[in-house]
Design an enzyme around this catalytic site. Structure first.
Site, PDB file in Angstrom:
ATOM      1  N   ASP A  83       1.486  -1.325   0.031  1.00 13.11           N
ATOM      2  CA  ASP A  83       0.095  -0.626  -0.555  1.00 13.11           C
ATOM      3  C   ASP A  83       0.306   1.130  -0.424  1.00 13.11           C
ATOM      4  O   ASP A  83       1.841   1.415   0.126  1.00 13.11           O
ATOM      5  CB  ASP A  83      -0.810   0.372   0.949  1.00 13.11           C
ATOM      6  CG  ASP A  83      -2.093   1.110   0.734  1.00 13.11           C
ATOM      7  OD1 ASP A  83      -3.038   1.080   2.120  1.00 13.11           O
ATOM      8  OD2 ASP A  83      -2.110   1.483   0.114  1.00 13.11           O
ATOM      9  N   GLY A 108      -1.114   6.740   2.269  1.00  9.72           N
ATOM     10  CA  GLY A 108      -1.445   7.061   2.453  1.00  9.72           C
ATOM     11  C   GLY A 108      -2.251   7.122   3.253  1.00  9.72           C
ATOM     12  O   GLY A 108      -2.899   8.057   4.682  1.00  9.72           O
ATOM     13  N   ASP A 144      -2.719   8.334  -2.453  1.00  4.97           N
ATOM     14  CA  ASP A 144      -4.256   9.130  -2.437  1.00  4.97           C
ATOM     15  C   ASP A 144      -4.019   9.212  -0.751  1.00  4.97           C
ATOM     16  O   ASP A 144      -3.677   8.810   0.061  1.00  4.97           O
ATOM     17  CB  ASP A 144      -4.884   7.664  -2.527  1.00  4.97           C
ATOM     18  CG  ASP A 144      -5.077   7.168  -1.708  1.00  4.97           C
ATOM     19  OD1 ASP A 144      -3.997   6.082  -1.487  1.00  4.97           O
ATOM     20  OD2 ASP A 144      -6.252   5.561  -1.529  1.00  4.97           O
ATOM     21  N   GLN A 160     -11.556   7.179  -5.363  1.00  3.79           N
ATOM     22  CA  GLN A 160     -11.578   7.852  -3.978  1.00  3.79           C
ATOM     23  C   GLN A 160     -13.376   8.183  -4.571  1.00  3.79           C
ATOM     24  O   GLN A 160     -13.933   8.409  -5.726  1.00  3.79           O
ATOM     25  CB  GLN A 160     -10.893   8.795  -4.133  1.00  3.79           C
ATOM     26  CG  GLN A 160      -9.763   8.513  -3.175  1.00  3.79           C
ATOM     27  CD  GLN A 160     -10.313   7.450  -1.990  1.00  3.79           C
ATOM     28  OE1 GLN A 160     -11.162   7.138  -0.870  1.00  3.79           O
ATOM     29  NE2 GLN A 160      -9.151   6.891  -1.135  1.00  3.79           N
ATOM     30  N   ASP A 194      -8.375  -7.287   1.080  1.00  2.50           N
ATOM     31  CA  ASP A 194      -7.335  -7.459   2.289  1.00  2.50           C
ATOM     32  C   ASP A 194      -7.611  -6.848   3.253  1.00  2.50           C
ATOM     33  O   ASP A 194      -8.510  -5.606   4.228  1.00  2.50           O
ATOM     34  CB  ASP A 194      -5.704  -6.825   2.114  1.00  2.50           C
ATOM     35  CG  ASP A 194      -5.966  -4.901   3.564  1.00  2.50           C
ATOM     36  OD1 ASP A 194      -6.932  -4.015   2.371  1.00  2.50           O
ATOM     37  OD2 ASP A 194      -6.163  -4.842   3.903  1.00  2.50           O
ATOM     38  N   CYS A 236     -13.452 -27.839  10.432  1.00  3.61           N
ATOM     39  CA  CYS A 236     -11.662 -27.176  10.333  1.00  3.61           C
ATOM     40  C   CYS A 236     -10.779 -27.678  10.112  1.00  3.61           C
ATOM     41  O   CYS A 236     -10.519 -28.790  11.155  1.00  3.61           O
ATOM     42  CB  CYS A 236     -11.652 -25.621  10.423  1.00  3.61           C
ATOM     43  SG  CYS A 236     -10.592 -25.413  10.146  1.00  3.61           S
ATOM     44  N   CYS A 252      -7.645 -27.279   9.362  1.00  2.00           N
ATOM     45  CA  CYS A 252      -6.065 -26.705   9.714  1.00  2.00           C
ATOM     46  C   CYS A 252      -5.000 -26.819  10.727  1.00  2.00           C
ATOM     47  O   CYS A 252      -5.283 -27.287  11.511  1.00  2.00           O
ATOM     48  CB  CYS A 252      -6.465 -25.000  10.034  1.00  2.00           C
ATOM     49  SG  CYS A 252      -6.529 -24.946  11.881  1.00  2.00           S
ATOM     50  N   CYS A 259      -6.709 -27.076  14.082  1.00  2.00           N
ATOM     51  CA  CYS A 259      -7.520 -27.843  14.506  1.00  2.00           C
ATOM     52  C   CYS A 259      -7.944 -29.135  14.766  1.00  2.00           C
ATOM     53  O   CYS A 259      -8.303 -29.990  15.585  1.00  2.00           O
ATOM     54  CB  CYS A 259      -8.859 -27.266  13.613  1.00  2.00           C
ATOM     55  SG  CYS A 259      -9.628 -25.559  13.824  1.00  2.00           S
ATOM     56  N   HIS A 281      -5.396 -19.892  12.029  1.00  2.00           N
ATOM     57  CA  HIS A 281      -6.517 -20.753  12.182  1.00  2.00           C
ATOM     58  C   HIS A 281      -6.961 -19.696  11.943  1.00  2.00           C
ATOM     59  O   HIS A 281      -7.759 -19.681   9.862  1.00  2.00           O
ATOM     60  CB  HIS A 281      -7.421 -20.929  13.113  1.00  2.00           C
ATOM     61  CG  HIS A 281      -9.135 -21.024  13.035  1.00  2.00           C
ATOM     62  ND1 HIS A 281      -9.129 -22.874  12.848  1.00  2.00           N
ATOM     63  CD2 HIS A 281      -9.554 -20.654  13.530  1.00  2.00           C
ATOM     64  CE1 HIS A 281     -10.666 -22.490  12.738  1.00  2.00           C
ATOM     65  NE2 HIS A 281     -10.925 -21.355  12.967  1.00  2.00           N
TER      66      HIS A 281
END
Ligand SMILES: CNc1nc2c(CCNCc3ccccc3)c3nc(N)[nH]c(=O)c3cc2[nH]1
Length: 374
Positions: free
Chosen positions: A94, A97, A148, A191, A268, A306, A308, A311, A337
């Site tokens: 990023d 800004g 920005d 924007q 994100d 789950c 993972c 888990c 997780h």
């Protein structure tokens, strides 16, 4: 050869959802995709191997933070951010800004750029669109953002109009300054606040500049969810179909599904890693605060559904104990997780688009998770 190549594989028959492939110099990304956030050149509590293990194909890092510490010159000397943090898949940075406005004190916005004080030691700095491109060029991230201004919410029409005009000027200056177009794809950031005409104008003027991808900024800043969804719907209408769309700072499981339905490809959010460190985890039946008393003798996994690493190997009782004892492993197991949960959710969303049953998937997920249908 452009730095990235986006291919639209399939459009959902009843929504604006898209299945896509995004090729980058550091690997192929299936979209829609959730991108874990690694603010200071690390996704907190995770090694790169663990990120690969859970299926992460692209992570985020940040111009503002890395410029202030350790400095982009050091990272450049290390061979770039990929080498420095030992991550050989894709990185998006990023532009800083948003972080200047949300983290640093004393800011002065001028046409030339933004003066701000470091949140670390109070030292004074000045970011211009050219400077921010130079920093991201030094970091070597695969996808970089224009400089920005993310207008606050609420903000009146005049403020947002001026701010949007500035963002357009800064996008032009950044595009001129960006030399490394073969290796690093520069996205424009739309924007315009919650004002339809400003959003339309901003999107159209950025599309005229022909960026390889477009971010939708200025959202997830406190506005009601339905307002955010409406602005996303409106903005994607003016963005080209054959370029990726990135909704910045979003989001929770429902926001990801609603965003995909409205034509967003990339997301994100700091949420999954941040709430994990405070003992809150996602499960198929909604959020669970595992540090709470009821789980002291609960020997079931965080989420029955789950598979993972966390888990498969640990119980709620054990993870609650780790949090109560302030053990570092608590943050690690909960982070693994939560990230896996969102990355897996995106995989199930992509599968639902493939089978043309995204709306059915949404209904079933919302019902189980405990969300109310719109
Ligand atoms: C949470 N809501 C939200 N986040 C927004 C962000 C930051 C997105 N996250 C990037 C990140 C990268 C590394 C480390 C930490 C965060 C924005 N970024 C820009 N440039 N412009 C926005 O309008 C804008 C709007 C946002 N709303």
């Amino acid at each position: 050869m452009a730095a990235i190549k986006y291919r639209l594989i399939k459009k959902d028959s009843r929504t604006n959802a898209r299945l896509g492939i995004l090729e980058t110099p550091h690997g192929v990304i299936e979209t829609p995709v959730f991108m874990p956030v690694g603010t200071q050149a690390t996704v907190k509590a995770m090694t790169p191997e663990e990120l690969k293990e859970i299926g992460a194909t692209i992570i985020l890092s940040n111009t503002y933070h890395l410029y202030l510490r350790p400095g982009h010159k050091i990272i450049e000397k290390a061979g770039g951010l990929h080498r420095f943090m030992n991550w050989d898949r894709a990185i998006l940075t990023d532009s800083g800004g948003f972080q200047i406005f949300s983290l640093s004190s004393l800011r002065k916005i001028k046409e030339e750029g933004v003066e701000f004080r470091s949140h670390i030691d109070g030292s004074k700095h000045f970011f211009t669109p050219e400077k921010v491109i130079e920093i991201q060029n030094a970091l070597g991230s695969d996808i970089i953002m224009s400089f920005d201004e993310c207008a606050p919410y609420p903000a009146d029409y005049e403020y947002v109009k001026n701010s949007m005009e500035l963002t357009i000027k800064w996008a032009e200056r950044g595009k001129k300054a960006h030399k490394n177009t073969e290796k690093q794809a520069l996205f424009g950031i739309v924007q315009g606040g919650i004002y339809e005409d400003l959003r339309k104008e901003c999107a159209q003027r950025l599309v005229e500049m022909d960026f390889p991808g477009y971010s939708i900024g200025g959202l997830s800043v406190g506005e009601p969810k339905n307002v955010m969804y409406d602005i996303v719907d409106l903005t994607t209408e003016y963005l080209p179909e054959n370029k990726p769309r990135y909704l910045m700072g979003v989001g929770s499981p429902d926001d990801l599904i609603e965003g995909v339905i409205r034509g967003v490809d990339m997301f994100d959010c700091v949420l999954p890693t941040r709430i994990a460190r405070n003992g809150t985890v996602f499960t198929s039946k909604g959020k669970l605060i595992v540090r709470d008393a009821p789980y002291a003798e609960d020997f079931s996994p965080l989420d029955e559904e789950c598979d993972c690493y966390t888990c498969k190997n640990y119980s709620r009782a054990y993870i609650r104990h780790l949090f109560k004892a302030n053990e570092i492993l608590a943050a690690r197991l909960a982070t693994i997780h939560n990230l896996y949960f969102l990355i897996k959710l995106m995989e199930r969303i992509r599968e639902a688009i493939r089978q043309d049953r995204l709306l059915e998937f949404k209904k079933q997920f919302f019902k189980k998770y405990g969300y109310k249908e719109e």
